[in-house]
Design a protein around this motif. Structure first.
Motif, PDB file in Angstrom:
ATOM      1  N   VAL A   1     -94.466  11.555  -9.490  1.00  0.00           N
ATOM      2  CA  VAL A   1     -95.632  10.790  -9.260  1.00  0.00           C
ATOM      3  C   VAL A   1     -95.824   9.614 -10.365  1.00  0.00           C
ATOM      4  CG1 VAL A   1     -98.074  10.600  -9.076  1.00  0.00           C
ATOM      5  CG2 VAL A   1     -96.716  12.308  -7.843  1.00  0.00           C
ATOM      6  N   ARG A   2     -95.549   8.501 -10.189  1.00  0.00           N
ATOM      7  CA  ARG A   2     -95.976   7.346 -11.107  1.00  0.00           C
ATOM      8  C   ARG A   2     -97.322   7.021 -11.359  1.00  0.00           C
ATOM      9  NH1 ARG A   2     -96.274   2.092  -9.965  1.00  0.00           N
ATOM     10  NH2 ARG A   2     -94.981   2.331  -8.109  1.00  0.00           N
ATOM     11  N   THR A   3     -97.797   6.990 -12.994  1.00  0.00           N
ATOM     12  CA  THR A   3     -99.077   7.054 -13.113  1.00  0.00           C
ATOM     13  C   THR A   3     -99.459   5.529 -13.203  1.00  0.00           C
ATOM     14  OG1 THR A   3     -98.616   6.852 -15.551  1.00  0.00           O
ATOM     15  CG2 THR A   3     -99.014   8.979 -14.496  1.00  0.00           C
ATOM     16  N   PRO A   4    -100.670   4.989 -13.138  1.00  0.00           N
ATOM     17  CA  PRO A   4    -101.052   3.524 -13.085  1.00  0.00           C
ATOM     18  C   PRO A   4    -100.785   3.001 -14.645  1.00  0.00           C
ATOM     19  CG  PRO A   4    -102.919   5.109 -12.269  1.00  0.00           C
ATOM     20  CD  PRO A   4    -101.736   6.013 -12.719  1.00  0.00           C
ATOM     21  N   ARG A   5    -100.928   3.716 -15.578  1.00  0.00           N
ATOM     22  CA  ARG A   5    -100.558   3.030 -16.850  1.00  0.00           C
ATOM     23  C   ARG A   5     -99.384   2.174 -17.148  1.00  0.00           C
ATOM     24  NH1 ARG A   5     -99.678   7.159 -21.526  1.00  0.00           N
ATOM     25  NH2 ARG A   5     -98.324   5.848 -22.149  1.00  0.00           N
ATOM     26  N   GLU A   6     -99.329   1.191 -18.083  1.00  0.00           N
ATOM     27  CA  GLU A   6     -98.390   0.433 -18.516  1.00  0.00           C
ATOM     28  C   GLU A   6     -97.979   0.609 -19.781  1.00  0.00           C
ATOM     29  OE1 GLU A   6     -96.216  -1.124 -16.424  1.00  0.00           O
ATOM     30  OE2 GLU A   6     -97.329  -0.687 -14.735  1.00  0.00           O
ATOM     31  N   GLY A  52    -103.503   8.818  -3.511  1.00  0.00           N
ATOM     32  CA  GLY A  52    -104.603   8.778  -2.784  1.00  0.00           C
ATOM     33  C   GLY A  52    -105.826   8.984  -3.142  1.00  0.00           C
ATOM     34  N   CYS A  53    -105.861   9.150  -4.502  1.00  0.00           N
ATOM     35  CA  CYS A  53    -107.330   9.148  -5.009  1.00  0.00           C
ATOM     36  C   CYS A  53    -107.650   7.699  -5.286  1.00  0.00           C
ATOM     37  CB  CYS A  53    -107.294   9.703  -6.532  1.00  0.00           C
ATOM     38  SG  CYS A  53    -106.374   8.975  -7.796  1.00  0.00           S
ATOM     39  N   PRO A  54    -109.086   7.467  -5.262  1.00  0.00           N
ATOM     40  CA  PRO A  54    -109.646   6.218  -5.218  1.00  0.00           C
ATOM     41  C   PRO A  54    -108.870   5.350  -6.532  1.00  0.00           C
ATOM     42  CG  PRO A  54    -111.580   7.663  -4.896  1.00  0.00           C
ATOM     43  CD  PRO A  54    -110.173   8.549  -5.271  1.00  0.00           C
ATOM     44  N   LEU A  55    -109.086   3.970  -6.404  1.00  0.00           N
ATOM     45  CA  LEU A  55    -108.376   2.905  -7.438  1.00  0.00           C
ATOM     46  C   LEU A  55    -108.842   3.154  -8.555  1.00  0.00           C
ATOM     47  CD1 LEU A  55    -106.967   0.049  -5.315  1.00  0.00           C
ATOM     48  CD2 LEU A  55    -105.828   2.039  -6.192  1.00  0.00           C
ATOM     49  N   ALA A  56    -110.516   3.270  -8.510  1.00  0.00           N
ATOM     50  CA  ALA A  56    -111.285   3.391  -9.508  1.00  0.00           C
ATOM     51  C   ALA A  56    -111.101   4.744 -10.520  1.00  0.00           C
ATOM     52  CB  ALA A  56    -112.874   3.414  -8.930  1.00  0.00           C
ATOM     53  N   VAL A  65     -98.435   6.797  -7.613  1.00  0.00           N
ATOM     54  CA  VAL A  65     -97.762   6.543  -6.482  1.00  0.00           C
ATOM     55  C   VAL A  65     -96.719   7.639  -6.544  1.00  0.00           C
ATOM     56  CG1 VAL A  65     -96.084   4.831  -5.573  1.00  0.00           C
ATOM     57  CG2 VAL A  65     -98.107   4.134  -6.780  1.00  0.00           C
ATOM     58  N   ARG A  66     -96.603   8.380  -5.220  1.00  0.00           N
ATOM     59  CA  ARG A  66     -95.338   9.118  -5.044  1.00  0.00           C
ATOM     60  C   ARG A  66     -94.069   8.541  -4.965  1.00  0.00           C
ATOM     61  NH1 ARG A  66     -92.522  12.296  -1.215  1.00  0.00           N
ATOM     62  NH2 ARG A  66     -93.872  11.348   0.636  1.00  0.00           N
ATOM     63  N   GLU A  67     -93.199   8.383  -6.089  1.00  0.00           N
ATOM     64  CA  GLU A  67     -92.022   7.952  -6.165  1.00  0.00           C
ATOM     65  C   GLU A  67     -90.683   8.613  -5.245  1.00  0.00           C
ATOM     66  OE1 GLU A  67     -90.885   5.118  -7.978  1.00  0.00           O
ATOM     67  OE2 GLU A  67     -92.835   4.806  -8.090  1.00  0.00           O
ATOM     68  N   SER A  68     -90.872   9.857  -5.324  1.00  0.00           N
ATOM     69  CA  SER A  68     -89.782  10.641  -4.585  1.00  0.00           C
ATOM     70  C   SER A  68     -90.448  12.287  -4.460  1.00  0.00           C
ATOM     71  CB  SER A  68     -88.555  10.617  -5.484  1.00  0.00           C
ATOM     72  OG  SER A  68     -88.617  11.463  -6.670  1.00  0.00           O
ATOM     73  N   GLY A  69     -89.520  13.004  -3.981  1.00  0.00           N
ATOM     74  CA  GLY A  69     -89.776  14.450  -3.974  1.00  0.00           C
ATOM     75  C   GLY A  69     -90.925  14.738  -2.894  1.00  0.00           C
ATOM     76  N   PRO A  70     -90.989  15.919  -2.592  1.00  0.00           N
ATOM     77  CA  PRO A  70     -92.087  16.188  -1.375  1.00  0.00           C
ATOM     78  C   PRO A  70     -93.376  15.817  -1.724  1.00  0.00           C
ATOM     79  CG  PRO A  70     -91.593  18.291  -2.948  1.00  0.00           C
ATOM     80  CD  PRO A  70     -90.666  17.138  -3.224  1.00  0.00           C
TER      81      PRO A  70
END
Length: 110
Positions: A1-6, A52-56, A65-70
């Protein structure tokens, strides 16, 4: 899962029958404060956010974002040995200076 941070961080989800807690496995003291942790675990008593959690939920307003895997809730169960191997591998990324050994004080004789 990719996190929102940059730059993006990543969560790797797994299940294991071994009790696990929360802890830092690798860090880099040369990075800016707040970015020094390279690898950490979340287990009993910890939490992490999922797609799926709220953007806030994240200060950036961007999604996880789920990048890959189950899907997160179908993540694989690993054996205790496999989990320990992953933990040992993750610790290899640690850039912290070696801990100083305590040197006992010298006692002068009479």
């Amino acid at each position: 899962v990719r996190t929102p941070r940059e730059p993006a961080g990543y969560h790797i989800w797994l299940r294991s029958p071994a009790p696990a807690g929360n802890g830092k496995l690798a860090s880099d003291p040369a990075l800016p404060s707040g970015e020094r942790t390279l690898v950490e675990t979340r287990g009993d008593g910890g939490y992490a956010l999922v797609p799926g959690c709220p953007l806030a939920c994240h200060q950036s307003g961007r999604p996880y974002v789920r990048e890959s895997g189950p899907p997160v809730f179908d993540c694989p169960a690993l054996s205790v040995e496999s989990r320990e191997l992953l933990v040992r591998c993750a610790r290899l990324f640690d850039r912290s200076p070696p801990a100083q050994e305590a040197v006992p004080p010298r006692i002068s004789g009479p």
